[in-house]
Design a protein around this motif. Structure first.
Motif, PDB file in Angstrom:
ATOM      1  N   ILE A 221     -30.211 -27.584  15.698  1.00 45.13           N
ATOM      2  CA  ILE A 221     -28.807 -27.685  16.104  1.00 45.13           C
ATOM      3  C   ILE A 221     -27.939 -28.026  14.900  1.00 45.13           C
ATOM      4  O   ILE A 221     -28.205 -28.980  14.160  1.00 45.13           O
ATOM      5  N   GLU A 222     -26.888 -27.249  14.702  1.00 49.96           N
ATOM      6  CA  GLU A 222     -25.968 -27.460  13.583  1.00 49.96           C
ATOM      7  C   GLU A 222     -24.876 -28.433  14.011  1.00 49.96           C
ATOM      8  O   GLU A 222     -23.801 -28.019  14.439  1.00 49.96           O
ATOM      9  N   ALA A 223     -25.171 -29.721  13.944  1.00 50.05           N
ATOM     10  CA  ALA A 223     -24.228 -30.719  14.434  1.00 50.05           C
ATOM     11  C   ALA A 223     -24.252 -31.940  13.534  1.00 50.05           C
ATOM     12  O   ALA A 223     -25.271 -32.245  12.905  1.00 50.05           O
ATOM     13  N   PRO A 224     -23.124 -32.657  13.446  1.00 49.53           N
ATOM     14  CA  PRO A 224     -23.091 -33.887  12.655  1.00 49.53           C
ATOM     15  C   PRO A 224     -24.155 -34.872  13.119  1.00 49.53           C
ATOM     16  O   PRO A 224     -24.477 -34.952  14.309  1.00 49.53           O
ATOM     17  N   TYR A 225     -24.704 -35.595  12.184  1.00 48.28           N
ATOM     18  CA  TYR A 225     -25.673 -36.664  12.422  1.00 48.28           C
ATOM     19  C   TYR A 225     -27.065 -36.159  12.774  1.00 48.28           C
ATOM     20  O   TYR A 225     -27.983 -36.963  12.918  1.00 48.28           O
ATOM     21  N   LYS A 226     -27.257 -34.851  12.917  1.00 48.36           N
ATOM     22  CA  LYS A 226     -28.604 -34.323  13.116  1.00 48.36           C
ATOM     23  C   LYS A 226     -29.106 -33.814  11.770  1.00 48.36           C
ATOM     24  O   LYS A 226     -29.310 -32.609  11.573  1.00 48.36           O
ATOM     25  N   TRP A 227     -29.306 -34.750  10.851  1.00 47.80           N
ATOM     26  CA  TRP A 227     -29.687 -34.374   9.486  1.00 47.80           C
ATOM     27  C   TRP A 227     -31.141 -33.931   9.400  1.00 47.80           C
ATOM     28  O   TRP A 227     -31.502 -33.111   8.550  1.00 47.80           O
ATOM     29  N   ARG A 228     -32.000 -34.470  10.258  1.00 47.87           N
ATOM     30  CA  ARG A 228     -33.415 -34.119  10.205  1.00 47.87           C
ATOM     31  C   ARG A 228     -33.604 -32.735  10.843  1.00 47.87           C
ATOM     32  O   ARG A 228     -33.242 -32.539  12.008  1.00 47.87           O
ATOM     33  N   PRO A 229     -34.179 -31.776  10.132  1.00 48.80           N
ATOM     34  CA  PRO A 229     -34.248 -30.399  10.654  1.00 48.80           C
ATOM     35  C   PRO A 229     -35.339 -30.202  11.698  1.00 48.80           C
ATOM     36  O   PRO A 229     -36.285 -29.439  11.522  1.00 48.80           O
ATOM     37  N   GLN A 230     -35.209 -30.914  12.820  1.00 50.00           N
ATOM     38  CA  GLN A 230     -36.137 -30.773  13.925  1.00 50.00           C
ATOM     39  C   GLN A 230     -35.617 -29.714  14.907  1.00 50.00           C
ATOM     40  O   GLN A 230     -34.410 -29.501  15.027  1.00 50.00           O
ATOM     41  N   LEU A 231     -36.500 -29.095  15.640  1.00 53.21           N
ATOM     42  CA  LEU A 231     -36.145 -27.979  16.506  1.00 53.21           C
ATOM     43  C   LEU A 231     -35.830 -28.436  17.930  1.00 53.21           C
ATOM     44  O   LEU A 231     -36.429 -29.374  18.441  1.00 53.21           O
ATOM     45  N   SER A 232     -34.896 -27.729  18.562  1.00 55.22           N
ATOM     46  CA  SER A 232     -34.579 -27.905  19.977  1.00 55.22           C
ATOM     47  C   SER A 232     -34.808 -26.580  20.700  1.00 55.22           C
ATOM     48  O   SER A 232     -34.615 -25.503  20.129  1.00 55.22           O
ATOM     49  N   TYR A 233     -35.201 -26.667  21.967  1.00 50.55           N
ATOM     50  CA  TYR A 233     -35.462 -25.475  22.765  1.00 50.55           C
ATOM     51  C   TYR A 233     -34.194 -25.083  23.498  1.00 50.55           C
ATOM     52  O   TYR A 233     -33.541 -25.917  24.133  1.00 50.55           O
ATOM     53  N   ASN A 234     -33.824 -23.805  23.422  1.00 49.55           N
ATOM     54  CA  ASN A 234     -32.544 -23.321  23.924  1.00 49.55           C
ATOM     55  C   ASN A 234     -32.713 -22.656  25.296  1.00 49.55           C
ATOM     56  O   ASN A 234     -33.499 -21.719  25.439  1.00 49.55           O
ATOM     57  N   VAL A 235     -31.996 -23.170  26.293  1.00 45.41           N
ATOM     58  CA  VAL A 235     -32.061 -22.612  27.645  1.00 45.41           C
ATOM     59  C   VAL A 235     -30.645 -22.403  28.173  1.00 45.41           C
ATOM     60  O   VAL A 235     -29.699 -23.018  27.680  1.00 45.41           O
ATOM     61  N   PRO A 236     -30.460 -21.551  29.185  1.00 46.53           N
ATOM     62  CA  PRO A 236     -29.143 -21.414  29.812  1.00 46.53           C
ATOM     63  C   PRO A 236     -28.683 -22.728  30.427  1.00 46.53           C
ATOM     64  O   PRO A 236     -29.491 -23.586  30.796  1.00 46.53           O
ATOM     65  N   LEU A 237     -27.368 -22.866  30.570  1.00 42.24           N
ATOM     66  CA  LEU A 237     -26.770 -24.120  31.040  1.00 42.24           C
ATOM     67  C   LEU A 237     -27.307 -24.538  32.402  1.00 42.24           C
ATOM     68  O   LEU A 237     -27.599 -25.717  32.626  1.00 42.24           O
ATOM     69  N   GLU A 238     -27.434 -23.593  33.320  1.00 38.05           N
ATOM     70  CA  GLU A 238     -27.929 -23.939  34.652  1.00 38.05           C
ATOM     71  C   GLU A 238     -29.312 -24.573  34.579  1.00 38.05           C
ATOM     72  O   GLU A 238     -29.609 -25.532  35.295  1.00 38.05           O
ATOM     73  N   GLU A 239     -30.153 -24.051  33.716  1.00 45.52           N
ATOM     74  CA  GLU A 239     -31.499 -24.607  33.566  1.00 45.52           C
ATOM     75  C   GLU A 239     -31.471 -25.982  32.911  1.00 45.52           C
ATOM     76  O   GLU A 239     -32.245 -26.866  33.273  1.00 45.52           O
ATOM     77  N   LEU A 240     -30.564 -26.160  31.944  1.00 43.27           N
ATOM     78  CA  LEU A 240     -30.439 -27.468  31.296  1.00 43.27           C
ATOM     79  C   LEU A 240     -30.136 -28.546  32.326  1.00 43.27           C
ATOM     80  O   LEU A 240     -30.760 -29.612  32.334  1.00 43.27           O
TER      81      LEU A 240
END
Length: 353
Positions: A221-240
């Motif tokens: 995720i390209e976001a402030p404070y997420k400096w550690r390059p760890q992965l997130s799993y991407n799902v549609p909003l309804e599933e989230l």
């Protein structure tokens, strides 16, 4: 209809209980269910919500699995994580963000790599500078220039002494992390103490929902404070949103990272959003900086107001503050639009990973 990446396991028992009502101004909330949580803490004048919320999440995991309640040390995690962050920043010659902020992934990394200790094994937050709670107003203005001076140094070759100096600053303001300690009559190192919880560090996962990466793939995720390059799993909003609800009903709390800088979040225990949540609007807010990543909290329950609107019960780290003694009622629509990621035990859902 989009395929489901996470099939719900019906074999597990949902936890649902009847509760009383609470008021926020003209709103009356009825709790539908809530999972156990540990005590509310106060990050005070420090940018360590990520440490407080995620350690609270893991304290809840231990409580759920063993019935034991621990008070884990946020300043141990901060000490180790800031050194890791500084090393990363120096390796990139300053081309990354170095700040007080962090994410749930940072806490997981510290636990599995460095371990942790009980709260009482280190100085109380703020006590080393004469404060009653954590206060980084002097600490970080000293730490940041030090790290930047190393990262942007004109020397052709760096020695390792900068780490010695940095560790001295960390220890002076946060306390020195113990190498060994006695807890309840047993001798531990931070690593063996973390191992004693009986948690599998591979069980924890970050999940998100954005359209600038394909669904059902992993990305950083390209976001402030997420400096550690760890992965997130991407799902549609309804599933989230389904994942959050399912995990809660199965007894698993959810660590939440998202935006509280505007869009209906107040300082008294309420977060509302009237605009209907859509995948497109989420992406627009993220790309236009209207919704960023600036806070981490713990979702542990669900509620409704007298009009039938759905809310989550959320543990904050601002002490016993607000109309609900440190608890926030966050409307489902608010969570849908302002979530950057959720972090939870993958046993709370099932499916292909």
């Amino acid at each position: 209809m989009m395929k489901k990446a996470f099939a719900i396991s019906l074999a597990l028992t949902c936890m649902t209980t009847a509760f009383g009502q609470e008021k926020t101004d003209s709103l009356v909330f009825t709790t539908l269910m809530e999972n156990p949580i540990t005590t509310i803490k106060n990050q005070s004048r420090s940018g360590t919500c990520w440490a407080y919320a995620t350690l609270g999440f893991f304290e809840g995991e231990i409580l759920r699995k063993t019935g034991r309640e621990y008070d884990l040390c946020e300043m141990f995690v901060a000490n180790k994580n800031y050194m890791d962050e500084a090393i990363y920043h120096v390796r990139l010659h300053g081309d990354s963000r170095f700040s007080e902020g962090g994410s749930a992934d940072d806490v997981l990394w510290v636990l599995r790599t460095h371990g942790v200790c009980p709260e009482e094994m280190m100085p109380a937050p703020g006590s080393l500078t004469g404060d009653s709670l954590a206060n980084f107003h002097e600490f970080f203005p000293l730490l940041t220039p030090y790290v930047e001076a190393v990262a942007k140094n004109k020397a052709k070759k760096l020695s390792g002494q900068w780490k010695v100096g940095l560790q001295s600053i960390l220890d002076a303001y946060l306390g020195k992390c113990p190498e060994q300690f006695v807890y309840e009559g047993k001798t531990f190192t931070p690593r063996t103490f973390a191992d004693s919880f009986g948690l599998n560090w591979d069980d924890y996962v970050s999940i998100t929902s954005f359209t600038h990466h394909p669904f059902y793939t992993w990305f950083t995720i390209e976001a402030p404070y997420k400096w550690r390059p760890q992965l997130s799993y991407n799902v549609p909003l309804e599933e989230l949103m389904d994942i959050i609800d399912t995990a809660l009903d199965l007894g698993y709390n959810v660590c939440w990272g998202g935006d509280v800088s505007g869009n209906g979040f107040d300082r008294q225990g309420l977060a509302q959003e009237e605009t209907p949540a859509t995948q497109e609007l989420r992406q627009q807010r993220f790309d236009q900086w209207d919704a960023t990543y600036d806070h981490v909290m713990l979702i542990y329950g669900r509620a409704k107001d007298q009009y039938g609107n759905d809310y989550y019960k959320v543990k904050n780290s601002w002490g016993h503050f607000g109309q609900h003694d440190g608890i926030w009622y966050m409307r489902r629509n608010y969570i849908a639009l302002n979530t950057t990621y959720i972090f939870l035990n993958r046993e709370g859902v099932s499916g292909e990973w």
